[in-house]
Design a protein around this motif. Structure first.
Motif, PDB file in Angstrom:
ATOM      1  N   ILE A   1      -2.749  -5.498  -7.541  1.00 59.44           N
ATOM      2  CA  ILE A   1      -3.191  -4.971  -8.829  1.00 59.44           C
ATOM      3  C   ILE A   1      -4.230  -5.915  -9.418  1.00 59.44           C
ATOM      4  O   ILE A   1      -4.079  -7.135  -9.336  1.00 59.44           O
ATOM      5  CB  ILE A   1      -1.993  -4.826  -9.798  1.00 59.44           C
ATOM      6  N   CYS A   2      -5.249  -5.354 -10.025  1.00 59.74           N
ATOM      7  CA  CYS A   2      -6.337  -6.147 -10.650  1.00 59.74           C
ATOM      8  C   CYS A   2      -7.001  -7.065  -9.634  1.00 59.74           C
ATOM      9  O   CYS A   2      -7.095  -8.279  -9.846  1.00 59.74           O
ATOM     10  CB  CYS A   2      -5.831  -6.948 -11.843  1.00 59.74           C
ATOM     11  N   GLY A   3      -7.425  -6.496  -8.539  1.00 64.16           N
ATOM     12  CA  GLY A   3      -8.116  -7.308  -7.544  1.00 64.16           C
ATOM     13  C   GLY A   3      -7.244  -8.391  -6.960  1.00 64.16           C
ATOM     14  O   GLY A   3      -7.711  -9.498  -6.707  1.00 64.16           O
ATOM     15  N   ASN A   4      -5.967  -8.087  -6.776  1.00 65.75           N
ATOM     16  CA  ASN A   4      -5.007  -9.003  -6.178  1.00 65.75           C
ATOM     17  C   ASN A   4      -4.551 -10.115  -7.132  1.00 65.75           C
ATOM     18  O   ASN A   4      -3.979 -11.106  -6.711  1.00 65.75           O
ATOM     19  CB  ASN A   4      -5.551  -9.592  -4.879  1.00 65.75           C
ATOM     20  N   LYS A   5      -4.796  -9.943  -8.415  1.00 66.57           N
ATOM     21  CA  LYS A   5      -4.339 -10.914  -9.411  1.00 66.57           C
ATOM     22  C   LYS A   5      -2.832 -10.774  -9.637  1.00 66.57           C
ATOM     23  O   LYS A   5      -2.134 -11.750  -9.888  1.00 66.57           O
ATOM     24  CB  LYS A   5      -5.093 -10.688 -10.724  1.00 66.57           C
ATOM     25  N   TYR A   6      -2.337  -9.548  -9.530  1.00 66.83           N
ATOM     26  CA  TYR A   6      -0.920  -9.255  -9.735  1.00 66.83           C
ATOM     27  C   TYR A   6      -0.399  -8.489  -8.528  1.00 66.83           C
ATOM     28  O   TYR A   6      -1.166  -7.937  -7.749  1.00 66.83           O
ATOM     29  CB  TYR A   6      -0.715  -8.416 -11.004  1.00 66.83           C
ATOM     30  N   ARG A   7       0.920  -8.456  -8.410  1.00 66.87           N
ATOM     31  CA  ARG A   7       1.567  -7.727  -7.312  1.00 66.87           C
ATOM     32  C   ARG A   7       2.576  -6.730  -7.872  1.00 66.87           C
ATOM     33  O   ARG A   7       3.292  -7.026  -8.827  1.00 66.87           O
ATOM     34  CB  ARG A   7       2.308  -8.690  -6.378  1.00 66.87           C
ATOM     35  N   LEU A   8       2.626  -5.576  -7.235  1.00 71.69           N
ATOM     36  CA  LEU A   8       3.568  -4.515  -7.590  1.00 71.69           C
ATOM     37  C   LEU A   8       4.362  -4.180  -6.338  1.00 71.69           C
ATOM     38  O   LEU A   8       3.783  -3.878  -5.292  1.00 71.69           O
ATOM     39  CB  LEU A   8       2.803  -3.286  -8.083  1.00 71.69           C
ATOM     40  N   VAL A   9       5.684  -4.255  -6.440  1.00 76.04           N
ATOM     41  CA  VAL A   9       6.551  -3.935  -5.307  1.00 76.04           C
ATOM     42  C   VAL A   9       7.344  -2.685  -5.665  1.00 76.04           C
ATOM     43  O   VAL A   9       7.964  -2.615  -6.733  1.00 76.04           O
ATOM     44  CB  VAL A   9       7.530  -5.091  -4.990  1.00 76.04           C
ATOM     45  N   VAL A  10       7.303  -1.707  -4.771  1.00 70.75           N
ATOM     46  CA  VAL A  10       8.049  -0.469  -4.985  1.00 70.75           C
ATOM     47  C   VAL A  10       8.905  -0.173  -3.754  1.00 70.75           C
ATOM     48  O   VAL A  10       8.620  -0.646  -2.650  1.00 70.75           O
ATOM     49  CB  VAL A  10       7.116   0.731  -5.271  1.00 70.75           C
ATOM     50  N   LYS A  11       9.945   0.598  -3.985  1.00 69.69           N
ATOM     51  CA  LYS A  11      10.775   1.107  -2.890  1.00 69.69           C
ATOM     52  C   LYS A  11      10.585   2.619  -2.901  1.00 69.69           C
ATOM     53  O   LYS A  11      10.684   3.249  -3.957  1.00 69.69           O
ATOM     54  CB  LYS A  11      12.238   0.736  -3.092  1.00 69.69           C
ATOM     55  N   ILE A  12      10.312   3.180  -1.743  1.00 70.03           N
ATOM     56  CA  ILE A  12       9.980   4.603  -1.681  1.00 70.03           C
ATOM     57  C   ILE A  12      10.998   5.378  -0.860  1.00 70.03           C
ATOM     58  O   ILE A  12      11.349   4.982   0.248  1.00 70.03           O
ATOM     59  CB  ILE A  12       8.576   4.806  -1.077  1.00 70.03           C
ATOM     60  N   SER A  13      11.449   6.476  -1.443  1.00 66.35           N
ATOM     61  CA  SER A  13      12.252   7.444  -0.715  1.00 66.35           C
ATOM     62  C   SER A  13      11.317   8.617  -0.408  1.00 66.35           C
ATOM     63  O   SER A  13      11.072   9.459  -1.274  1.00 66.35           O
ATOM     64  CB  SER A  13      13.448   7.924  -1.543  1.00 66.35           C
TER      65      SER A  13
END
Length: 97
Positions: A60-72
């Motif tokens: 996120i934001c050019g790799n400034k932040y990270r978002l982790v999700v779990k997907i079904s």
């Protein structure tokens, strides 16, 4: 896809306002998506990392932040598991969070 826990995103962008537009855009794109497998996510987000237990890490934001999700994929649900800075991300186990 149905994204669960938008509140987590909102709370993060309230602490880091520069992430607001990127997280809102990601949320809208995820809600509009109908991902059936990890390859479809990689086709849309080349920089996304597919990790164990149906988890995906987005930059996120050019790799400034990270978002982790779990997907079904079967149920069409994206569960937000973590959003944070790189320093915070380095302190978690992506496959467990």
């Amino acid at each position: 896809m149905r994204v669960v826990a938008k509140r987590t995103l909102r709370e993060f962008w309230e602490r880091y306002p520069d992430a607001r537009d990127a997280l809102k855009a990601w949320h809208a794109e995820a809600e509009a998506a109908s991902w059936q497998n990890p390859a479809e996510i990689k086709a849309q987000y080349r920089s996304a990392s597919i990790v164990g237990d149906s988890r995906v890490v987005f930059n996120i934001c050019g790799n400034k932040y990270r978002l982790v999700v779990k997907i079904s994929y079967k149920n069409g649900v994206v569960l937000i598991r973590f959003v944070g800075t790189h320093k915070e991300y380095d302190g978690i186990n992506v496959e467990v969070v």
